[in-house]
Write a protein that holds these residues in place. Structure first.
Motif, mmCIF file in Angstrom:
data_model
loop_
_atom_site.group_PDB
_atom_site.id
_atom_site.type_symbol
_atom_site.label_atom_id
_atom_site.label_comp_id
_atom_site.label_asym_id
_atom_site.label_seq_id
_atom_site.Cartn_x
_atom_site.Cartn_y
_atom_site.Cartn_z
ATOM 1 N N PRO A 26 0.823 -1.222 0.000
ATOM 2 C CA PRO A 26 0.000 0.000 0.000
ATOM 3 C C PRO A 26 0.856 1.271 0.000
ATOM 4 C CG PRO A 26 0.083 -0.904 2.191
ATOM 5 C CD PRO A 26 0.809 -1.876 1.300
ATOM 6 N N LEU A 27 2.172 1.127 -0.061
ATOM 7 C CA LEU A 27 3.083 2.269 0.023
ATOM 8 C C LEU A 27 2.843 3.295 -1.083
ATOM 9 C CD1 LEU A 27 5.442 3.451 1.585
ATOM 10 C CD2 LEU A 27 6.980 2.212 0.063
ATOM 11 N N LYS A 28 2.566 2.827 -2.299
ATOM 12 C CA LYS A 28 2.328 3.752 -3.412
ATOM 13 C C LYS A 28 1.134 4.652 -3.110
ATOM 14 C CE LYS A 28 0.995 3.755 -8.284
ATOM 15 N NZ LYS A 28 0.635 2.906 -9.425
ATOM 16 N N GLY A 29 0.040 4.071 -2.632
ATOM 17 C CA GLY A 29 -1.149 4.852 -2.302
ATOM 18 C C GLY A 29 -0.876 5.856 -1.198
ATOM 19 N N ILE A 30 -0.126 5.452 -0.192
ATOM 20 C CA ILE A 30 0.207 6.351 0.919
ATOM 21 C C ILE A 30 1.044 7.521 0.420
ATOM 22 C CG2 ILE A 30 1.499 6.524 3.085
ATOM 23 C CD1 ILE A 30 0.610 3.596 3.639
ATOM 24 N N LEU A 31 2.032 7.230 -0.423
ATOM 25 C CA LEU A 31 2.894 8.304 -0.951
ATOM 26 C C LEU A 31 2.101 9.297 -1.801
ATOM 27 C CD1 LEU A 31 6.151 6.354 -1.868
ATOM 28 C CD2 LEU A 31 5.796 7.962 0.020
ATOM 29 N N ILE A 32 1.224 8.795 -2.660
ATOM 30 C CA ILE A 32 0.406 9.689 -3.488
ATOM 31 C C ILE A 32 -0.506 10.538 -2.608
ATOM 32 C CG2 ILE A 32 -1.417 9.768 -5.245
ATOM 33 C CD1 ILE A 32 -0.156 7.237 -6.459
ATOM 34 N N LEU A 34 0.037 11.456 0.522
ATOM 35 C CA LEU A 34 0.849 12.464 1.214
ATOM 36 C C LEU A 34 1.259 13.606 0.285
ATOM 37 C CD1 LEU A 34 3.077 10.206 3.481
ATOM 38 C CD2 LEU A 34 1.174 11.676 4.180
ATOM 39 N N VAL A 35 1.648 13.270 -0.935
ATOM 40 C CA VAL A 35 2.006 14.312 -1.907
ATOM 41 C C VAL A 35 0.791 15.187 -2.193
ATOM 42 C CG1 VAL A 35 2.669 14.725 -4.322
ATOM 43 C CG2 VAL A 35 3.931 13.060 -2.950
ATOM 44 N N GLY A 36 -0.370 14.574 -2.363
ATOM 45 C CA GLY A 36 -1.594 15.337 -2.596
ATOM 46 C C GLY A 36 -1.926 16.257 -1.444
ATOM 47 N N ALA A 37 -1.758 15.756 -0.215
ATOM 48 C CA ALA A 37 -2.016 16.595 0.957
ATOM 49 C C ALA A 37 -1.035 17.762 1.007
ATOM 50 C CB ALA A 37 -1.928 15.761 2.229
ATOM 51 N N GLY A 38 0.228 17.491 0.657
ATOM 52 C CA GLY A 38 1.230 18.555 0.633
ATOM 53 C C GLY A 38 0.915 19.621 -0.409
ATOM 54 N N VAL A 39 0.535 19.192 -1.604
ATOM 55 C CA VAL A 39 0.187 20.139 -2.675
ATOM 56 C C VAL A 39 -1.053 20.943 -2.282
ATOM 57 C CG1 VAL A 39 -0.613 20.310 -5.074
ATOM 58 C CG2 VAL A 39 1.285 18.793 -4.513
ATOM 59 N N LEU A 64 -6.339 17.866 -4.529
ATOM 60 C CA LEU A 64 -7.532 17.048 -4.315
ATOM 61 C C LEU A 64 -7.545 15.810 -5.211
ATOM 62 C CD1 LEU A 64 -10.256 19.831 -3.907
ATOM 63 C CD2 LEU A 64 -9.382 18.281 -2.135
ATOM 64 N N ILE A 65 -7.130 15.989 -6.459
ATOM 65 C CA ILE A 65 -7.062 14.851 -7.381
ATOM 66 C C ILE A 65 -6.058 13.818 -6.871
ATOM 67 C CG2 ILE A 65 -6.341 14.145 -9.706
ATOM 68 C CD1 ILE A 65 -7.595 16.799 -10.712
ATOM 69 N N LEU A 66 -4.901 14.271 -6.428
ATOM 70 C CA LEU A 66 -3.890 13.349 -5.900
ATOM 71 C C LEU A 66 -4.378 12.644 -4.641
ATOM 72 C CD1 LEU A 66 -0.592 15.363 -6.483
ATOM 73 C CD2 LEU A 66 -1.324 13.267 -7.644
ATOM 74 N N ILE A 67 -5.099 13.347 -3.778
ATOM 75 C CA ILE A 67 -5.630 12.724 -2.566
ATOM 76 C C ILE A 67 -6.625 11.617 -2.922
ATOM 77 C CG2 ILE A 67 -7.143 13.131 -0.579
ATOM 78 C CD1 ILE A 67 -5.682 15.826 -0.229
ATOM 79 N N VAL A 68 -7.535 11.891 -3.845
ATOM 80 C CA VAL A 68 -8.507 10.877 -4.260
ATOM 81 C C VAL A 68 -7.791 9.683 -4.891
ATOM 82 C CG1 VAL A 68 -10.405 10.400 -5.863
ATOM 83 C CG2 VAL A 68 -10.419 12.488 -4.492
ATOM 84 N N TRP A 69 -6.816 9.956 -5.755
ATOM 85 C CA TRP A 69 -6.043 8.897 -6.400
ATOM 86 C C TRP A 69 -5.310 8.070 -5.342
ATOM 87 C CZ3 TRP A 69 -1.204 9.919 -9.911
ATOM 88 C CH2 TRP A 69 -0.792 8.714 -10.506
ATOM 89 N N GLY A 70 -4.716 8.713 -4.363
ATOM 90 C CA GLY A 70 -4.005 8.003 -3.299
ATOM 91 C C GLY A 70 -4.931 7.115 -2.479
ATOM 92 N N ILE A 71 -6.126 7.612 -2.172
ATOM 93 C CA ILE A 71 -7.091 6.813 -1.416
ATOM 94 C C ILE A 71 -7.510 5.584 -2.216
ATOM 95 C CG2 ILE A 71 -9.456 6.799 -0.508
ATOM 96 C CD1 ILE A 71 -8.968 9.757 0.313
ATOM 97 N N ILE A 72 -7.773 5.774 -3.494
ATOM 98 C CA ILE A 72 -8.160 4.643 -4.350
ATOM 99 C C ILE A 72 -7.012 3.642 -4.448
ATOM 100 C CG2 ILE A 72 -8.715 3.980 -6.733
ATOM 101 C CD1 ILE A 72 -10.309 6.627 -6.902
ATOM 102 N N ALA A 73 -5.789 4.118 -4.659
ATOM 103 C CA ALA A 73 -4.632 3.226 -4.769
ATOM 104 C C ALA A 73 -4.388 2.482 -3.458
ATOM 105 C CB ALA A 73 -3.390 4.021 -5.167
ATOM 106 N N PHE A 74 -4.656 3.114 -2.327
ATOM 107 C CA PHE A 74 -4.450 2.484 -1.025
ATOM 108 C C PHE A 74 -5.430 1.332 -0.804
ATOM 109 C CE2 PHE A 74 -5.343 2.142 3.536
ATOM 110 C CZ PHE A 74 -4.067 1.853 4.004
ATOM 111 N N PHE A 75 -6.687 1.526 -1.189
ATOM 112 C CA PHE A 75 -7.700 0.519 -0.902
ATOM 113 C C PHE A 75 -7.851 -0.554 -1.979
ATOM 114 C CE2 PHE A 75 -9.158 3.838 2.051
ATOM 115 C CZ PHE A 75 -9.174 3.059 3.206
#
Length: 175
Positions: A26-32, A34-39, A64-75
């Protein structure tokens, strides 16, 4: 009609198999995420206090797009097949074969003449198919002929394990 062959997935996951099924990290989703939250934070706090409202809005939308993408990638529960001895990943393919090639296909698989697979015609949809697990480098492959009998694919051949040149022929057929 009695099913006398094991399914590819059952053979692969047997206790004595050289292949294991692993969950993707799940590391990829977490990183995306975090980057989305930072942006998003940067666009909302730091850029909005300056004079560029367009840049601020753009960064907020990208965040916001990165956060949604990260959540989807995580789950997403991604799974992959890995060869224990080499650590290489096997990709699963399903190839539909033209029904008029069924006799020829069965004979090729039974005789293990995979170099002649290129003579078999593919189609977009058919009741005859091959399930194949293959490494990217074409050094290891597993295949099985399947036939669709209403509501299920039924194995019509045993699972064949290919190594070396035979596996390369199977990999070339997939290209």
């Amino acid at each position: 009609m009695e099913n006398k062959f094991e399914y590819l997935d059952n053979v692969v996951l047997a206790a004595d198999s050289d292949i294991v099924k692993k969950q993707k990290s799940p590391l990829k989703g977490i990183l995306i995420l975090l980057v989305g939250a930072g942006v998003l934070y940067w666009g909302a706090v730091h850029v909005s206090s300056s004079s560029s409202d367009v840049l601020s809005s753009f960064l907020i939308i990208v965040g916001l797009i990165l956060i949604v993408w990260g959540i989807i990638a995580f789950f997403m529960k991604g799974e992959r097949y890995v060869v224990k001895s080499t650590g290489k990943v096997l990709k699963k393919h399903k190839v539909y074969i033209a029904p008029n090639y069924s006799t020829k296909l069965y004979q090729l698989v039974e005789d293990e003449k995979y170099e002649d697979l290129h003579n078999i015609s593919r189609t977009n949809q058919s009741n005859l198919s091959m399930e194949i697990l293959c490494e990217d480098d074409g050094q290891y492959a597993l295949l099985q002929v399947m036939e669709f009998v209403p509501y299920n694919d039924i194995p019509m051949s045993p699972v064949k394990v290919c190594r070396g040149a035979q596996a390369q022929y199977v990999a070339d057929f997939l290209k």
